[in-house]
Design an enzyme around this catalytic site. Structure first.
Site, PDB file in Angstrom:
ATOM      1  N   SER A  61       2.018  -0.844  10.965  1.00  0.00           N
ATOM      2  CA  SER A  61       0.559  -0.421  11.402  1.00  0.00           C
ATOM      3  C   SER A  61       0.134  -1.246  12.468  1.00  0.00           C
ATOM      4  O   SER A  61      -0.045  -2.189  12.325  1.00  0.00           O
ATOM      5  CB  SER A  61      -0.341  -0.816   9.830  1.00  0.00           C
ATOM      6  OG  SER A  61      -1.385  -0.986  10.203  1.00  0.00           O
ATOM      7  N   HIS A  80       2.031   3.922  12.645  1.00  0.00           N
ATOM      8  CA  HIS A  80       1.092   4.055  11.679  1.00  0.00           C
ATOM      9  C   HIS A  80      -0.483   3.597  12.425  1.00  0.00           C
ATOM     10  O   HIS A  80      -0.722   2.290  12.840  1.00  0.00           O
ATOM     11  CB  HIS A  80       1.441   3.026  10.468  1.00  0.00           C
ATOM     12  CG  HIS A  80       0.277   3.384   9.373  1.00  0.00           C
ATOM     13  ND1 HIS A  80       0.369   4.651   8.276  1.00  0.00           N
ATOM     14  CD2 HIS A  80      -0.662   2.729   8.875  1.00  0.00           C
ATOM     15  CE1 HIS A  80      -0.398   4.433   7.757  1.00  0.00           C
ATOM     16  NE2 HIS A  80      -1.357   3.366   7.584  1.00  0.00           N
ATOM     17  N   ASP A  92      -4.634   3.134  11.470  1.00  0.00           N
ATOM     18  CA  ASP A  92      -5.485   2.788  10.630  1.00  0.00           C
ATOM     19  C   ASP A  92      -6.873   3.206  11.001  1.00  0.00           C
ATOM     20  O   ASP A  92      -7.280   2.490  11.909  1.00  0.00           O
ATOM     21  CB  ASP A  92      -5.083   1.617   9.847  1.00  0.00           C
ATOM     22  CG  ASP A  92      -4.283   1.525   8.905  1.00  0.00           C
ATOM     23  OD1 ASP A  92      -4.190   2.456   8.128  1.00  0.00           O
ATOM     24  OD2 ASP A  92      -3.397   0.520   8.853  1.00  0.00           O
ATOM     25  N   MET A 107     -10.633   3.280  10.522  1.00  0.00           N
ATOM     26  CA  MET A 107     -11.725   2.772   9.355  1.00  0.00           C
ATOM     27  C   MET A 107     -13.054   3.219   9.968  1.00  0.00           C
ATOM     28  O   MET A 107     -13.493   2.739  11.098  1.00  0.00           O
ATOM     29  CB  MET A 107     -11.344   1.516   9.094  1.00  0.00           C
ATOM     30  CG  MET A 107      -9.864   1.006   8.604  1.00  0.00           C
ATOM     31  SD  MET A 107      -9.870  -0.600   8.085  1.00  0.00           S
ATOM     32  CE  MET A 107      -8.229  -0.806   7.720  1.00  0.00           C
ATOM     33  N   HIS A 164      -3.791   7.449   9.598  1.00  0.00           N
ATOM     34  CA  HIS A 164      -4.466   7.270   8.125  1.00  0.00           C
ATOM     35  C   HIS A 164      -5.807   7.095   8.184  1.00  0.00           C
ATOM     36  O   HIS A 164      -6.461   6.150   8.828  1.00  0.00           O
ATOM     37  CB  HIS A 164      -3.957   6.039   7.722  1.00  0.00           C
ATOM     38  CG  HIS A 164      -4.405   5.543   6.382  1.00  0.00           C
ATOM     39  ND1 HIS A 164      -3.848   4.514   5.898  1.00  0.00           N
ATOM     40  CD2 HIS A 164      -4.945   6.253   5.286  1.00  0.00           C
ATOM     41  CE1 HIS A 164      -4.501   4.262   4.502  1.00  0.00           C
ATOM     42  NE2 HIS A 164      -5.262   5.335   4.083  1.00  0.00           N
ATOM     43  N   MET A 213      -9.223   6.458   7.025  1.00  0.00           N
ATOM     44  CA  MET A 213     -10.037   6.015   5.894  1.00  0.00           C
ATOM     45  C   MET A 213     -11.840   6.183   6.356  1.00  0.00           C
ATOM     46  O   MET A 213     -12.237   5.314   6.746  1.00  0.00           O
ATOM     47  CB  MET A 213      -9.819   4.259   5.856  1.00  0.00           C
ATOM     48  CG  MET A 213      -8.357   4.321   5.185  1.00  0.00           C
ATOM     49  SD  MET A 213      -7.822   2.592   5.379  1.00  0.00           S
ATOM     50  CE  MET A 213      -6.870   2.762   6.764  1.00  0.00           C
ATOM     51  N   MET A 234      -1.666   3.526  -1.709  1.00  0.00           N
ATOM     52  CA  MET A 234      -2.216   2.850  -1.231  1.00  0.00           C
ATOM     53  C   MET A 234      -1.813   1.380  -2.199  1.00  0.00           C
ATOM     54  O   MET A 234      -2.097   1.493  -3.432  1.00  0.00           O
ATOM     55  CB  MET A 234      -3.624   2.626  -0.981  1.00  0.00           C
ATOM     56  CG  MET A 234      -4.134   3.467  -0.079  1.00  0.00           C
ATOM     57  SD  MET A 234      -4.161   2.753   1.760  1.00  0.00           S
ATOM     58  CE  MET A 234      -4.172   1.035   1.855  1.00  0.00           C
ATOM     59  N   PHE A 293      -7.949  -3.777   4.948  1.00  0.00           N
ATOM     60  CA  PHE A 293      -7.608  -4.815   5.808  1.00  0.00           C
ATOM     61  C   PHE A 293      -6.338  -5.140   5.675  1.00  0.00           C
ATOM     62  O   PHE A 293      -5.807  -4.597   4.620  1.00  0.00           O
ATOM     63  CB  PHE A 293      -8.414  -6.326   5.147  1.00  0.00           C
ATOM     64  CG  PHE A 293      -9.700  -6.048   5.197  1.00  0.00           C
ATOM     65  CD1 PHE A 293     -10.527  -6.532   6.435  1.00  0.00           C
ATOM     66  CD2 PHE A 293     -10.607  -5.922   4.010  1.00  0.00           C
ATOM     67  CE1 PHE A 293     -12.111  -6.273   6.413  1.00  0.00           C
ATOM     68  CE2 PHE A 293     -11.978  -5.624   4.129  1.00  0.00           C
ATOM     69  CZ  PHE A 293     -12.652  -6.297   5.287  1.00  0.00           C
ATOM     70  N   ASP A 326       1.762   1.829   1.341  1.00  0.00           N
ATOM     71  CA  ASP A 326       0.885   1.211   2.362  1.00  0.00           C
ATOM     72  C   ASP A 326       0.225   0.079   1.762  1.00  0.00           C
ATOM     73  O   ASP A 326      -0.775   0.392   1.075  1.00  0.00           O
ATOM     74  CB  ASP A 326      -0.073   2.155   2.865  1.00  0.00           C
ATOM     75  CG  ASP A 326      -0.752   1.651   4.105  1.00  0.00           C
ATOM     76  OD1 ASP A 326      -0.876   0.302   4.623  1.00  0.00           O
ATOM     77  OD2 ASP A 326      -1.846   2.318   4.783  1.00  0.00           O
ATOM     78  N   GLY A 354       0.655  -4.546   1.596  1.00  0.00           N
ATOM     79  CA  GLY A 354       1.581  -5.650   0.896  1.00  0.00           C
ATOM     80  C   GLY A 354       2.944  -5.461   1.117  1.00  0.00           C
ATOM     81  O   GLY A 354       3.485  -6.180   0.420  1.00  0.00           O
TER      82      GLY A 354
HETATM   83  C1  DX5 Z   1      -5.014  -1.118   4.942  1.00  0.00           C
HETATM   84  C2  DX5 Z   1      -4.187  -0.562   5.996  1.00  0.00           C
HETATM   85  C3  DX5 Z   1      -2.807  -0.734   5.920  1.00  0.00           C
HETATM   86  C4  DX5 Z   1      -2.677  -2.484   6.334  1.00  0.00           C
HETATM   87  C5  DX5 Z   1      -1.394  -2.632   6.092  1.00  0.00           C
HETATM   88  O1  DX5 Z   1      -6.211  -0.494   4.569  1.00  0.00           O
HETATM   89  O2  DX5 Z   1      -4.307   1.115   5.597  1.00  0.00           O
HETATM   90  O3  DX5 Z   1      -2.080   0.058   6.767  1.00  0.00           O
HETATM   91  O4  DX5 Z   1      -2.856  -2.324   7.809  1.00  0.00           O
HETATM   92  O5  DX5 Z   1      -1.306  -4.229   6.316  1.00  0.00           O
HETATM   93  P1  DX5 Z   1      -0.289  -5.032   5.565  1.00  0.00           P
HETATM   94  O6  DX5 Z   1       1.070  -4.613   5.773  1.00  0.00           O
HETATM   95  O7  DX5 Z   1      -0.605  -6.444   6.255  1.00  0.00           O
HETATM   96  O8  DX5 Z   1      -0.616  -5.046   4.109  1.00  0.00           O
HETATM   97 ZN    ZN Z   2      -2.641   2.792   6.481  1.00  0.00          ZN
END
Ligand code: DX5
Ligand code: ZN
Length: 213
Positions: free
Chosen positions: A7, A32, A34, A36, A65, A67, A136, A142, A172, A174
């Protein structure tokens, strides 16, 4: 072999092009991205014009992705910018079936994402329109959050629901070298990783560690 989708949320935004070239060279499977909107999630990131320019930096599939509360208004722009997989959130759509069909009509792969509290039952009547299901394993917004283990059961249930269909399960949030094997065991095909890839400089080693060394 599990696929790794770094990501770029965790990349150095002042050198995004170089970062995308670096993960490409390091052997990532997808890039990937993100997106937002500050409404669906309490954070703001990037839009289609950034994706368009980043396309010059890698031929790998761009896994986008969204969001956002209103993805329908932007699907065409994200498709034109060069997204390969466009994933929307189940929680935002009154007319998810229509949204997924629109992604397919734009010639792109369609993904549906579930936040940790959303049950897998929402997938039941749209399975045949899906190329990817994004589970998720943190609350979106974040990078760097702790993996929510309850999602492992959801991944396994979704694997059962998919049966012989050609749909990838992506996890996706952690994902680390400790949680990656649990996700793979539960049925994940693709692991998104922000911190685990970008936190230290040897991206190739970090990607390899997530694949199991
Ligand atoms: C969170 C994102 C993820 C995130 C993953 O909302 O969708 O893609 O960046 O980051 P890590 O791998 O650090 O949890
Ligand atoms: Zn993501």
């Amino acid at each position: 072999m599990v696929k790794i989708a770094p990501s770029i949320l965790s990349a150095d935004f002042s050198a995004l092009g170089d970062e995308v070239r670096a993960i490409d060279k390091a052997g990532c499977d997808y890039v990937h991205v993100d997106v937002m909107d500050g409404h669906f999630v309490p954070n703001l990131t990037i839009g289609p014009c950034v994706i368009k320019d980043l396309r010059k930096c890698s031929e790998k599939p761009f896994d986008v992705h969204l969001m956002m509360t209103n993805p329908d208004d932007f699907l065409e722009e994200f498709a034109k910018a060069g997204s390969d997989i466009i994933t929307v959130h189940a929680e935002v759509g009154y007319h998810l079936d229509r949204t997924l069909q629109k992604i397919k009509d734009l010639g792109k792969k369609a993904g549906l994402s579930l936040t940790p509290a959303t049950p897998e039952s929402v997938l039941e009547y749209v399975l045949d329109k899906l190329d990817l299901i994004l589970v998720m394993s943190v609350n979106p917004g974040f990078g760097g959050q702790k993996f929510i283990s309850a999602q492992l059961e959801k991944i396994a249930k979704i694997k059962q629901m998919i049966g012989s269909r050609n749909i990838e399960i992506e996890v996706d949030g952690g994902v680390t070298k400790d949680t990656a094997p649990l996700c793979i065991k539960a049925g994940a095909d693709v692991l998104v990783a922000g911190s685990a890839v970008f936190a230290s400089s040897d991206y190739a080693a970090n990607i390899q560690a997530l694949k199991g060394g």
